[in-house]
Design a protein around this motif. Structure first.
Motif, PDB file in Angstrom:
ATOM      1  N   LEU A 199       7.090  -3.204  12.278  1.00 41.36           N
ATOM      2  CA  LEU A 199       8.416  -2.715  11.934  1.00 41.36           C
ATOM      3  C   LEU A 199       8.350  -2.059  10.560  1.00 41.36           C
ATOM      4  N   LEU A 200       8.638  -0.746  10.514  1.00 43.57           N
ATOM      5  CA  LEU A 200       8.515  -0.009   9.260  1.00 43.57           C
ATOM      6  C   LEU A 200       9.579  -0.473   8.265  1.00 43.57           C
ATOM      7  N   TYR A 201       9.196  -0.452   7.000  1.00 43.51           N
ATOM      8  CA  TYR A 201      10.097  -0.975   5.974  1.00 43.51           C
ATOM      9  C   TYR A 201      10.334   0.021   4.838  1.00 43.51           C
ATOM     10  N   PHE A 202       9.248   0.597   4.298  1.00 45.61           N
ATOM     11  CA  PHE A 202       9.393   1.476   3.131  1.00 45.61           C
ATOM     12  C   PHE A 202       8.282   2.518   3.156  1.00 45.61           C
ATOM     13  N   PRO A 203       8.584   3.790   2.792  1.00 48.85           N
ATOM     14  CA  PRO A 203       9.888   4.321   2.362  1.00 48.85           C
ATOM     15  C   PRO A 203      10.887   4.369   3.509  1.00 48.85           C
ATOM     16  N   ALA A 204      12.141   4.155   3.165  1.00 48.68           N
ATOM     17  CA  ALA A 204      13.181   4.120   4.188  1.00 48.68           C
ATOM     18  C   ALA A 204      13.227   5.429   4.955  1.00 48.68           C
ATOM     19  N   THR A 212       3.545  10.673  -6.539  1.00 44.03           N
ATOM     20  CA  THR A 212       2.425  11.366  -5.892  1.00 44.03           C
ATOM     21  C   THR A 212       1.564  10.409  -5.079  1.00 44.03           C
ATOM     22  N   ASN A 213       1.600   9.114  -5.409  1.00 43.03           N
ATOM     23  CA  ASN A 213       0.856   8.106  -4.650  1.00 43.03           C
ATOM     24  C   ASN A 213       1.818   7.000  -4.236  1.00 43.03           C
ATOM     25  N   PRO A 214       2.702   7.289  -3.286  1.00 45.24           N
ATOM     26  CA  PRO A 214       3.717   6.300  -2.896  1.00 45.24           C
ATOM     27  C   PRO A 214       3.096   5.130  -2.128  1.00 45.24           C
ATOM     28  N   THR A 215       3.827   4.041  -2.102  1.00 42.55           N
ATOM     29  CA  THR A 215       3.424   2.860  -1.341  1.00 42.55           C
ATOM     30  C   THR A 215       4.183   2.826  -0.026  1.00 42.55           C
ATOM     31  N   PHE A 216       3.453   2.569   1.062  1.00 44.61           N
ATOM     32  CA  PHE A 216       4.045   2.438   2.386  1.00 44.61           C
ATOM     33  C   PHE A 216       3.994   0.962   2.776  1.00 44.61           C
ATOM     34  N   SER A 217       5.066   0.497   3.386  1.00 45.50           N
ATOM     35  CA  SER A 217       5.176  -0.926   3.693  1.00 45.50           C
ATOM     36  C   SER A 217       5.754  -1.106   5.088  1.00 45.50           C
ATOM     37  N   ASN A 272       1.422  -3.832   2.704  1.00 43.72           N
ATOM     38  CA  ASN A 272       1.587  -2.675   1.824  1.00 43.72           C
ATOM     39  C   ASN A 272       0.313  -1.840   1.807  1.00 43.72           C
ATOM     40  N   TRP A 273       0.507  -0.545   1.696  1.00 43.86           N
ATOM     41  CA  TRP A 273      -0.629   0.388   1.595  1.00 43.86           C
ATOM     42  C   TRP A 273      -0.222   1.522   0.666  1.00 43.86           C
ATOM     43  N   THR A 274      -1.035   1.823  -0.328  1.00 46.50           N
ATOM     44  CA  THR A 274      -0.742   2.868  -1.318  1.00 46.50           C
ATOM     45  C   THR A 274      -1.516   4.129  -0.978  1.00 46.50           C
ATOM     46  N   TYR A 275      -0.793   5.231  -0.994  1.00 46.87           N
ATOM     47  CA  TYR A 275      -1.416   6.523  -0.707  1.00 46.87           C
ATOM     48  C   TYR A 275      -2.504   6.787  -1.741  1.00 46.87           C
ATOM     49  N   PRO A 276      -3.738   7.000  -1.302  1.00 47.36           N
ATOM     50  CA  PRO A 276      -4.855   7.087  -2.262  1.00 47.36           C
ATOM     51  C   PRO A 276      -4.819   8.372  -3.080  1.00 47.36           C
ATOM     52  N   SER A 277      -5.351   8.294  -4.257  1.00 44.41           N
ATOM     53  CA  SER A 277      -5.355   9.448  -5.167  1.00 44.41           C
ATOM     54  C   SER A 277      -6.252  10.563  -4.658  1.00 44.41           C
ATOM     55  N   GLU A 278      -7.272  10.239  -3.851  1.00 46.79           N
ATOM     56  CA  GLU A 278      -8.160  11.280  -3.338  1.00 46.79           C
ATOM     57  C   GLU A 278      -7.587  11.983  -2.115  1.00 46.79           C
ATOM     58  N   GLU A 312       7.940   2.732  15.300  1.00 48.84           N
ATOM     59  CA  GLU A 312       8.803   3.900  15.365  1.00 48.84           C
ATOM     60  C   GLU A 312       8.230   5.000  14.468  1.00 48.84           C
ATOM     61  N   ILE A 313       8.766   6.195  14.615  1.00 48.12           N
ATOM     62  CA  ILE A 313       8.371   7.307  13.750  1.00 48.12           C
ATOM     63  C   ILE A 313       9.458   7.478  12.700  1.00 48.12           C
ATOM     64  N   TRP A 314       9.063   7.318  11.461  1.00 44.97           N
ATOM     65  CA  TRP A 314      10.009   7.518  10.371  1.00 44.97           C
ATOM     66  C   TRP A 314       9.680   8.801   9.629  1.00 44.97           C
ATOM     67  N   LEU A 315      10.679   9.292   8.932  1.00 42.91           N
ATOM     68  CA  LEU A 315      10.553  10.568   8.235  1.00 42.91           C
ATOM     69  C   LEU A 315      10.868  10.379   6.759  1.00 42.91           C
ATOM     70  N   PHE A 316      10.129  11.090   5.928  1.00 41.08           N
ATOM     71  CA  PHE A 316      10.453  11.108   4.506  1.00 41.08           C
ATOM     72  C   PHE A 316      10.252  12.521   3.969  1.00 41.08           C
ATOM     73  N   LYS A 317      10.853  12.788   2.872  1.00 43.37           N
ATOM     74  CA  LYS A 317      10.729  14.077   2.202  1.00 43.37           C
ATOM     75  C   LYS A 317      10.084  13.843   0.850  1.00 43.37           C
ATOM     76  N   PHE A 318       9.063  14.649   0.567  1.00 41.55           N
ATOM     77  CA  PHE A 318       8.384  14.482  -0.711  1.00 41.55           C
ATOM     78  C   PHE A 318       9.020  15.412  -1.744  1.00 41.55           C
TER      79      PHE A 318
END
Length: 738
Positions: A199-204, A212-217, A272-278, A312-318
């Motif tokens: 169940l997706l939690y973050f980003p909403a 630039t390196n957001p955390t996904f949860s 939690n998983w953080t978008y890697p800098s590379e 589910e498929i969630w959407l975010f805007k950067f």
């Protein structure tokens, strides 16, 4: 069984739907079949548990249901409960997974205190996990192993069948020894489905992230302690017009390639998983979809790497696309080099600006584009010149770009126009006092050039100009050698702007902001219309716009009131004329008509001659007590006047003449008795092109008598230019023949 008869069947269906967050979904269907004993009344009610998905093991202590047995007879009974639990449509196991039955006693050994005895008109509850009441319980060991591994019941359709066996206590046969057909059977179904994990939690969903390196949860699936699941996150760019599902089919923007190996601790957990800098940076203002997949290497719940459980498929805007500031939406820019400004975007490495013309409101084929590092931009001089017309709107948009191939999202599109050329002088609808007016206009900037066009007042807009000229400046004086602007006429004028190639910016028909003006009319003053005069040399005066090279004085008697064939015509260079009686003599008690025709530098009538209406006067009487003299100037002797005595004094012996300027007396003659009279160079030497006044005084017996004549004003002619000498020698050949 001979004592069982009159069997009736009743079927009851009950559906219960229940949603439990982060766990499972289930519903149940309840069936009931009843067979009463030989016309007697014994009933059973089934009460299954509501949440079997929380069961962690099937054994003696696990409650699945309880029943209420009611003996409505006036005699005691003996009863037994027999039950069976089956599973179907499961990816892991199918078939009977548990059976059980309750204890019953015997009359001989246990009597009325035995299990299964129920007194008349009484009832009791029986629980499936009441160890004292259960005689037999059989559970498939493989099923319990699955529960232990998964931590919950596996998904599938579960059917619980509960049977009531009953006999009268007084019957000879006992349930301890026999299993007669049930008198009532009730079915209950559970359907256990594994929810879509995780169940997706973050980003909403539909949120905006600026890191630039957001955390996904997300929340994991609740499984047994120590169970390992692999997790994969996949992120895709959303192209314009795509749904979320379509976007997930795009090339992957980034994925962690199943590198999350998570061991569950028996409860639902937050991962939690953080978008890697590379990883590839996100594009500014663009939308992305993300989805998490999971499976257990052992294939729990039927999931594997090929067909994992997906969220589910969630959407975010950067980030946000740039917010435009100026030119504002619908704004009017005062210059042809507008300054574009917008709000800076965090993380932007550069900005891209596109500018479109009126044929491209979506700015897909820009007339100009640039890549910038600052959040402002001045339209450059080498870009296409912007058309200063309200019918030529321009559109612009900005996007912020990261250092990667995918550009940022475009901002909204703003529309603006360039301020039009403003025709300032002559003011619209004004009247100008000259035929050589100055034209001024203000512009929104410097253009490569301009073209002014002038047409007559009935040419609206300026389609058929009689005058046009290309200019470099924003001011222009109408030339004297151009087609004359006739007095009293209205004119329209317009200015076009040129681009670098000296082509008109925009379409000619789009220049609709023209202006108009009127040249002051020629007005006849003296003598007033319908008045009377008493002089042979009246002065005619008029008011005319400045800049007129000359005029033509026309006069006729009452035989030609329209001046179709003027009796006398005289060219004039100023705005008054004194009639030369020696050339045109007025007659007493006669009407005359006169008018002034303005002439251009070439002596051509300005405008239409019919536009210059005549005025009239009448000669009522003449003063014959004073002499009248006039002057004639010829081309042969332009500075030597010939003097005429138009009207003399009776008994006069002669006349003394005086020629003077406004300041000085130039010549006083002796008494002259013979006219016309032309002085000699010994008498007088007048300057060329100079105005003089002449008067005459009558003499009698050597003395002046009577009043001095009225002043007659004349102007000497211009000096003749000497002939230029020949530059070449002329050879003269004379042939005398033979």
């Amino acid at each position: 069984m001979g004592d069982v008869h009159n069997i009736k069947t009743v079927k009851m269906i009950t559906e219960i739907s229940r949603i439990r967050l982060r766990i499972f979904y289930g519903w149940l269907v309840l069936f009931m079949m009843a067979v009463p004993m030989s016309g007697q009344d014994v009933t059973m009610e089934l009460f299954p548990i509501d949440n079997p998905q929380t069961i962690s093991r099937l054994d003696w202590n696990q409650q699945l249901f309880w029943v209420r047995i009611t003996n409505n007879e006036n005699a005691p009974i003996q009863y037994r409960i027999v039950y069976r639990l089956q599973i179907s449509n499961s990816p892991l196991i199918n078939g009977t997974i548990m059976t059980g039955r309750t204890r019953v006693g015997t009359k001989q050994w246990d009597g009325e205190n035995s299990h299964g005895y129920l007194a008349a008109n009484s009832g009791e509850n029986v629980y499936n996990n009441d160890y004292s009441r259960i005689e037999q319980l059989t559970v498939d060991p493989g099923f319990n192993a699955i529960i232990a591994h998964a931590g919950t019941l596996p998904s599938g359709d579960y059917e619980l069948r509960v049977e009531l066996l009953a006999k009268f206590w007084s019957d000879d046969s006992e349930l301890y020894f026999i299993d007669p057909p049930p008198v009532e059977t009730i079915y209950h179904e559970w359907r256990i489905t594994i929810p879509v994990p995780p169940l997706l939690y973050f980003p909403a969903d539909e949120s905006v992230i600026n890191q630039t390196n957001p955390t996904f949860s997300w929340y994991s699936l609740q499984t047994a302690f120590g169970t390992n699941f692999l997790y994969n996150i996949r992120i895709c760019l959303v192209e314009e017009g795509q749904s979320r599902e379509e976007a997930m089919e795009n090339l992957t923007h980034w994925t962690n390639d199943w590198d999350i190996d998570h061991t569950h601790i028996g409860v639902q957990e937050n991962i939690n998983w953080t978008y890697p800098s590379e990883a590839d940076p996100f594009a500014m203002g663009r939308e992305y979809v993300w989805q998490v997949s999971t499976y257990n290497v052992g294939g729990l719940y039927g999931w594997d790497e090929i067909d994992p459980a997906v969220s589910e498929i969630w959407l975010f805007k950067f980030g946000e696309s740039p917010e435009l500031i100026s030119p504002a939406q619908g704004g009017i820019e005062p210059g042809v080099r507008p300054s574009f400004t917008w709000e800076s975007v965090v993380g932007a490495m550069n900005y891209e600006i596109w500018i479109g013309d009126r044929d491209d409101p979506l700015v897909e084929l820009p007339i100009w584009d640039a890549i910038l590092t600052d959040a402002s931009y001045l339209y450059p001089v080498d870009a296409p010149t912007l058309v200063p017309l309200p019918s030529y709107p321009y559109y612009w948009k900005i996007r912020a770009n990261p250092l990667e191939p995918i550009p940022g999202e475009w901002s909204e599109i703003f529309q603006f126009i360039i301020s039009s050329i403003e025709l300032t002088d002559p003011p619209a609808g004004s009247s100008v006092p000259t035929i050589l007016p100055t034209f001024d206009w203000s512009t929104p900037g410097e253009f490569s050039g301009y073209e002014i066009r002038i047409s007559y007042g009935d040419d609206n807009p300026v389609v058929n100009p009689f005058f046009s000229q290309t200019l470099a400046l924003v001011s222009f004086v109408y030339p004297a050698d151009a087609v004359s602007l006739a007095p009293g006429k209205s004119f329209n004028w317009i200015v076009f702007a040129f681009d670098q190639d000296e082509n008109i910016l925009g379409a000619v028909e789009d220049y609709i902001d023209m202006s108009s003006f009127i040249v002051d009319p020629l007005i006849l003053f003296e003598p007033p219309a319908g008045s009377s005069v008493n002089s042979l040399i009246p002065i005619f005066s008029w008011d005319a716009p400045s800049g007129i090279s000359g005029f033509e004085f026309q006069i006729s008697s009452e035989e030609d009131p329209g001046l179709g064939s003027p009796e006398y015509i005289y060219p004039v260079s100023k705005e008054n004329y004194q009639l030369n009686a020696s050339e045109y003599l007025l007659e007493i008690e006669k009407s005359y008509f006169w008018r002034i025709i303005p002439l251009d530098a070439n002596g051509i009538i300005m405008g239409n001659i019919d536009d210059y209406l005549p005025s009239n006067f009448v000669v009522e009487s003449l003063d014959l007590t004073v002499p009248v003299v006039t002057v004639s100037i010829t081309d042969e002797t332009p500075n030597m006047p010939t003097i005429f005595l138009v009207s003399g004094i009776e008994d006069s012996e002669g006349y003394a003449l005086t020629i003077a300027t406004v300041e000085d007396i130039i010549w006083e003659s002796p008494v002259i008795s013979t006219f016309p009279y032309t002085p000699t160079s010994d008498d007088i030497l007048l300057a060329f092109t100079t105005e003089y006044n002449i008067t005459a005084q009558a003499y009698k017996n050597g003395d002046p008598f009577g009043e001095t004549s009225a002043v007659f004003t004349f102007t000497t002619g211009s000096e003749s230019e000497p002939m230029a000498p020949f530059d070449e020698e002329i050879e003269l050949i004379i042939d005398f023949g033979d």
